[in-house]
Design a protein around this motif. Structure first.
Motif, PDB file in Angstrom:
ATOM      1  N   HIS A  70     135.080 144.018  80.790  1.00 52.45           N
ATOM      2  CA  HIS A  70     134.172 144.225  82.027  1.00 52.45           C
ATOM      3  C   HIS A  70     135.324 144.663  83.211  1.00 52.45           C
ATOM      4  N   HIS A  72     135.777 147.488  86.671  1.00 53.90           N
ATOM      5  CA  HIS A  72     135.440 148.883  87.432  1.00 53.90           C
ATOM      6  C   HIS A  72     136.713 149.272  87.908  1.00 53.90           C
ATOM      7  N   LYS A 134     133.441 151.247  84.021  1.00 57.10           N
ATOM      8  CA  LYS A 134     132.159 151.222  84.605  1.00 57.10           C
ATOM      9  C   LYS A 134     132.149 152.420  85.643  1.00 57.10           C
ATOM     10  N   HIS A 227     124.774 142.779  84.320  1.00 58.57           N
ATOM     11  CA  HIS A 227     125.261 142.028  85.550  1.00 58.57           C
ATOM     12  C   HIS A 227     124.277 141.088  85.741  1.00 58.57           C
ATOM     13  N   HIS A 250     128.850 137.468  83.908  1.00 54.85           N
ATOM     14  CA  HIS A 250     129.079 136.539  84.979  1.00 54.85           C
ATOM     15  C   HIS A 250     128.176 135.206  84.515  1.00 54.85           C
ATOM     16  N   ASP A 301     136.375 141.764  85.456  1.00 52.23           N
ATOM     17  CA  ASP A 301     135.767 142.034  86.287  1.00 52.23           C
ATOM     18  C   ASP A 301     136.666 142.770  87.350  1.00 52.23           C
TER      19      ASP A 301
HETATM   20 ZN   LIG Z   1     131.188 143.619  87.479  1.00 54.02          ZN
END
Ligand SMILES: [Zn+2]
Length: 397
Positions: A70, A72, A134, A227, A250, A301
């Protein structure tokens, strides 16, 4: 007989294999042979076969490379002032994402590519050998497709997150934005992605929109992830279970029904403690999930707003210190757990036939990842059998 172009790593103090079903596995005084990019043999150092090259681990630990499921990484700009303000008492809300959206739309392809390469390199040096990336900071048809194409230059695990937040130009017409995400944007993005994701949260997308978006993605050949339940209780876990999502990410605020849904639908719970660190929310209760039989993954994340860490060892340390995980459970979640979250049977373990993605620590056991937080301990990283970062040379005493 030696494998062609094979490498023997021997005198491994602790070899973490994860080669049982869902369990951490390790052996001491071990050896491992890499051939043709895969793990060809593991066993006691005293029984190791010959190979073309030899690396002396000198008692250090060898683990599967981390699987960061995960992240970004396609963005421009940074938000350190927002972080400082939050640490001074201002709450986090989903709308901060729009700051990064504005900067990302303005950025050139080369600027985005350079930032992506910088972060991917940072991850590799910290032992991550598989990463997911992502989109979600473009939020137009062209900008989302561009973000995914760039992500595809660093990883095959590319996720279409057009449904990150509703962009300002659709503020008065959120349903119109969902139509765009499921229509022309999906058509432009699906060829560049493996996964579809949605931020199901108050201030982002509700249950009905999230279910519609994941269904459209699956229709276009993308597998679902979500998410969910980051900032408060919500319907995201139920949506994930009903959509057959690989992972719900999460999982900070869960009801008992949510935990049951994760167990019965076999959805991986991917915990992202960097986000709780960066927003001062309570950490997710990993112990509760593990005791209920849920498969747990850990990931960074990595993003410029809520969790600007690229360090899986940092996440392991938080999970052990504050989330009720043992050191073995945390390392399993950061390797095999991440592989489950990405449905990748070839990574996250060092069984024979696994991709030879592995890390050597400057330490005798996996425990040191949590025991010495914040200390660089990744000596060397191999990706598909090739040395990708660091050095396998024996350290001077
Ligand atoms: Zn995220």
């Amino acid at each position: 007989m030696a494998h062609p172009d094979s490498t023997l790593i021997t005198h491994i103090g602790e070899l973490v294999t994860n080669d049982g079903e869902g369990v951490f596995g390790a052996r001491t005084d071990a050896a491992l042979v890499i051939a043709e990019g895969q793990v060809a043999w593991t066993g006691p150092a005293s029984q190791a076969p010959a190979a073309d090259a030899m690396v002396d681990a000198a008692g250090r630990a060898v683990l599967p490379g981390f699987v960061d499921s995960h992240a970004h990484l396609v963005f421009a700009g940074e938000r350190s002032a927002e972080f400082a303000a939050r640490m001074a008492g201002r709450p986090y809300h989903a709308g901060g994402i729009l700051t990064t959206v504005a900067a990302t739309r303005e950025a050139s392809d080369d600027a985005l590519r350079a930032n992506l390469a910088r972060l991917a390199g940072e991850m590799a040096r910290q032992g991550t050998t598989t990463l997911e990336c992502k989109s979600g900071y473009g939020l137009t048809v062209a900008d989302e497709a561009r973000g995914l194409a760039l992500a595809g230059e660093v990883t095959p695990e590319v996720t279409y997150l057009g449904a990150h937040v509703v962009p300002p130009e659709y503020a008065g017409d959120p349903d119109g934005y969902v139509d765009l995400v499921c229509g022309p944007m999906l058509a432009a993005c699906a060829p560049h992605a493996r996964w579809i994701d949605v931020f199901c949260e108050t201030g982002a997308f509700g249950a009905e929109a999230a279910a519609t978006i994941l269904a459209a993605g699956r229709e276009a050949g993308l597998d679902a992830r979500i998410h969910a339940n980051q900032l408060g209780p919500g319907p995201g876990i139920r949506v994930a279970a009903e959509a057959g999502a690989a992972s719900a990410d999460h999982c900070t605020y869960l009801t008992d029904a949510d935990v049951d849904a994760l167990t019965s639908a076999r959805v991986v719970a991917t915990l992202l403690p960097g986000a709780e660190f960066g927003t001062r929310h309570p950490y997710p209760d990993a112990r509760r999930l593990l005791d209920a039989g849920v498969t747990v993954a850990l990931a960074t994340d990595c993003n410029p707003g809520s969790s600007y860490t690229s360090s899986m060892p940092f996440c392991i340390a938080l999970a052990v210190r504050d989330m009720g995980m043992t050191t073995q459970e945390a390392v399993w979640a950061a390797t095999a757990g991440g592989a489950r979250a990405l449905r990748r049977p070839d990574v996250g373990h060092l069984g024979v036939g696994a991709r030879a993605d592995l890390i050597m620590l400057d330490a005798p056991s996996h425990v040191y990842l949590a025991y010495r937080p914040g200390v660089p301990q990744i000596a060397a990283v191999w990706q598909a059998g090739r040395l990708a970062a660091g050095s396998a040379t024996r350290p001077s005493p």
